[in-house]
Every structure is written in structure tokens, then in C-alpha cells.
Design an enzyme around this catalytic site. Structure first.
Site, PDB file in Angstrom:
ATOM      1  N   SER A 102      45.967  39.990  44.204  1.00  5.17           N
ATOM      2  CA  SER A 102      47.506  39.432  45.072  1.00  5.17           C
ATOM      3  C   SER A 102      47.780  38.025  45.759  1.00  5.17           C
ATOM      4  CB  SER A 102      47.473  40.952  45.703  1.00  5.17           C
ATOM      5  OG  SER A 102      46.897  41.726  45.313  1.00  5.17           O
TER       6      SER A 102
HETATM    7  N1  SAH Z   1      43.708  43.418  46.043  1.00  8.51           N
HETATM    8  C1  SAH Z   1      43.229  43.369  44.552  1.00  8.51           C
HETATM    9  C2  SAH Z   1      44.095  43.231  43.912  1.00  8.51           C
HETATM   10  C3  SAH Z   1      43.692  43.746  42.094  1.00  8.51           C
HETATM   11  S1  SAH Z   1      44.910  44.383  41.104  1.00  8.51           S
HETATM   12  C4  SAH Z   1      42.705  41.331  45.100  1.00  8.51           C
HETATM   13  O1  SAH Z   1      43.497  41.068  45.530  1.00  8.51           O
HETATM   14  O2  SAH Z   1      42.577  40.671  43.729  1.00  8.51           O
HETATM   15  C5  SAH Z   1      44.809  46.110  41.815  1.00  8.51           C
HETATM   16  C6  SAH Z   1      43.289  46.441  41.244  1.00  8.51           C
HETATM   17  O3  SAH Z   1      43.868  48.000  41.163  1.00  8.51           O
HETATM   18  C7  SAH Z   1      42.686  46.396  39.888  1.00  8.51           C
HETATM   19  O4  SAH Z   1      42.157  45.525  39.936  1.00  8.51           O
HETATM   20  C8  SAH Z   1      43.109  47.898  39.292  1.00  8.51           C
HETATM   21  O5  SAH Z   1      41.897  47.568  38.347  1.00  8.51           O
HETATM   22  C9  SAH Z   1      43.541  48.882  40.610  1.00  8.51           C
HETATM   23  N2  SAH Z   1      43.070  49.987  40.163  1.00  8.51           N
HETATM   24  C10 SAH Z   1      44.258  50.562  39.259  1.00  8.51           C
HETATM   25  N3  SAH Z   1      44.333  51.360  39.280  1.00  8.51           N
HETATM   26  C11 SAH Z   1      43.574  52.065  40.126  1.00  8.51           C
HETATM   27  C12 SAH Z   1      42.746  53.461  40.877  1.00  8.51           C
HETATM   28  N4  SAH Z   1      43.559  54.764  40.122  1.00  8.51           N
HETATM   29  N5  SAH Z   1      42.024  53.644  41.169  1.00  8.51           N
HETATM   30  C13 SAH Z   1      41.125  52.410  41.649  1.00  8.51           C
HETATM   31  N6  SAH Z   1      41.569  51.144  41.350  1.00  8.51           N
HETATM   32  C14 SAH Z   1      42.949  51.135  41.056  1.00  8.51           C
END
Ligand code: SAH
Length: 221
Positions: free
Chosen positions: A70
Site C-alpha cells: 500500500s
Molecule cells: N498491507 C499490505 C497490502 C497488500 S495488498 C501491504 O502494504 O503490503 C492486500 C493483500 O490482501 C494482498 O496480499 C491480498 O492477497 C490480500 N487478500 C486479499 N483477499 C484476502 C482475504 N480474503 N484474506 C486475506 N488476505 C487477502
């Protein structure tokens, strides 16, 4: 100097982190504890080397598997909204790179984080381990179900957007707790804060945001 300096990798980016903090202040982030963490957690270690020269730009960057780390402003804004206190238990849904995890774990007593893409889990764990953050548990699973064995949580932060707020997350919110979640479809999402009080739930709708979708189920990669 960063409290998280790891051999050889902390110093190089301190000045760029300081500039990032100055920008976050201009953009309205006011929580001094959050700003201090944005200035000390090394974001570049959460990003693949090909992108790490852009680690302190205020933008999201690819982390593989079609996902992104993010944008720093969003990480700071959501951390500020979650308003975590040192003795609290927090659940993060969507570990991704683990960067937001590191920020949250530094604010609370115990941090639980769930990621649906299995391949991302050990990478995040390795990075968090290198930072010597020991109050974190990351697991592979579907965040739609939350993590009931470890609830209720004083704070729940969702870093991907569901079309509607998952019921399980509301159920796992402690009285006095806050849920910060982007809600909507690919085209239109709003950042929401749900507070659970003695009397029930209060919803505050904040700004328009753009997150990857919260996907049902789990994936190997
Ligand atoms: N806070 C993280 C954001 C990553 S993007 C960072 O800054 O690195 C969002 C993440 O949510 C992705 O890795 C995606 O795989 C995960 N995600 C999507 N759906 C999900 C679910 N149902 N349960 C757990 N994680 C999920």
C-alpha cells in the site's frame, strides 16, 4: 536513527524516510507515534530489489502475485484511524508485504495477520523476523472469516476491499474496538471506520480510496 536498523540497510534511507514524513505531515497525518514509525520502519526491505529505489515515494508498488504494497499515505492514514493503544490486540486482514503489519505491531501488544496467498506468508514472516518484531502471528487463510480463536480484537484493519463489510469481522470486534476497512467495488471504494460501543455500532465514512479486492477463499500463489 531508526530503532529498527538492520546491519547496513537502515542508514542509507533515513534521509528519504525523513522527507516522506514531512510529506505525510503536509497531507494531514497528525499522529506523532504513527509519524515516528513511518520515519523508522524500513519500507525498502518489504519490497523486491527491482523496486526498492522507489521505496520512499508515496506510491503503491508491485509485490508479485498481482498484489501491491500500500501507498505510505494510506498506511499512515489507516494506522491513525485505527488509533491503536499499547495494550491492545489487533487483527490485520491482508498481510501482503508485511509493511503495514510492522507498523501496527509496533503500536499494539499482539498483532494477528491473515494472508490468502500462501507464497506471501513466509516472505512477510522473514522480513518481520529480521526486524525482531516478536508479537506477531501471520497465517495463511481467508480473512473473510477473521481469526475467531484469537478474538475479540480492539482493532481490525483490512487492507483489501470487500464489496460489503464481512459479518465475521464485525462479530470479532471488541466493545470499544475499531474496524477500518475500504468497502466497495473496483471502481468505487470508500474508507470506513466502524466503532463498537456499549450501544452498538457507529459507522463513519471517510474518503474515496483504491485497494485491490478482498477475494474469497485462499490461493497457493
Ligand atoms: N498491507 C499490505 C497490502 C497488500 S495488498 C501491504 O502494504 O503490503 C492486500 C493483500 O490482501 C494482498 O496480499 C491480498 O492477497 C490480500 N487478500 C486479499 N483477499 C484476502 C482475504 N480474503 N484474506 C486475506 N488476505 C487477502
Amino acid at each position: 536513527m531508526s530503532q529498527f536498523d538492520l546491519q547496513g540497510i537502515g542508514m542509507t534511507s533515513q534521509r528519504t524516510r525523513d522527507r516522506l514524513v514531512a510529506r505525510l505531515r503536509e497531507q494531514g497525518i497528525e499522529d506523532e507515534v504513527v509519524l515516528q514509525l513511518m520515519g523508522s520502519v524500513p519500507r525498502h526491505i518489504f519490497i523486491d530489489e527491482a523496486w526498492s529505489h522507489r521505496a520512499y515515494e508515496d506510491s503503491s508498488l508491485p509485490i508479485g502475485h498481482g498484489q501491491t504494497i500500500s501507498q505510505p499515505f494510506i498506511v499512515a492514514l489507516m494506522s491513525q484511524l485505527l488509533n491503536v493503544q499499547p495494550r491492545e490486540r489487533v487483527l490485520e486482514v491482508g498481510t501482503g508485504s508485511g509493511y503495514q503489519t510492522a507498523i501496527l505491531a509496533s503500536l499494539c501488544q499482539r498483532l494477528f495477520s491473515i494472508e490468502r496467498i500462501e507464497a506471501l506468508v513466509p516472505r512477510a514472516q522473514e522480513r518481520l523476523g529480521a526486524m525482531k518484531l516478536r508479537n506477531i502471528r501471520v497465517r495463511h487463510g481467508d480473512g473473510y472469516a477473521g481469526w475467531p480463536e484469537n478474538g475479540p480484537f480492539d482493532g481490525i484493519l483490512v487492507t483489501a476491499a470487500p464489496p460489503e463489510i464481512p459479518e465475521a469481522l464485525i462479530e470479532q470486534l471488541a466493545v470499544g474496538g475499531r474496524l477500518v476497512v475500504p468497502v466497495g467495488t473496483d471502481q468505487a471504494q470508500l474508507l470506513k471506520v466502524i466503532d463498537r460501543t456499549d450501544d452498538g455500532l457507529n459507522e463513519t465514512v471517510l474518503e474515496a480510496v483504491h485497494f485491490v479486492p478482498l477475494v474469497n477463499g485462499t490461493a497457493k500463489q
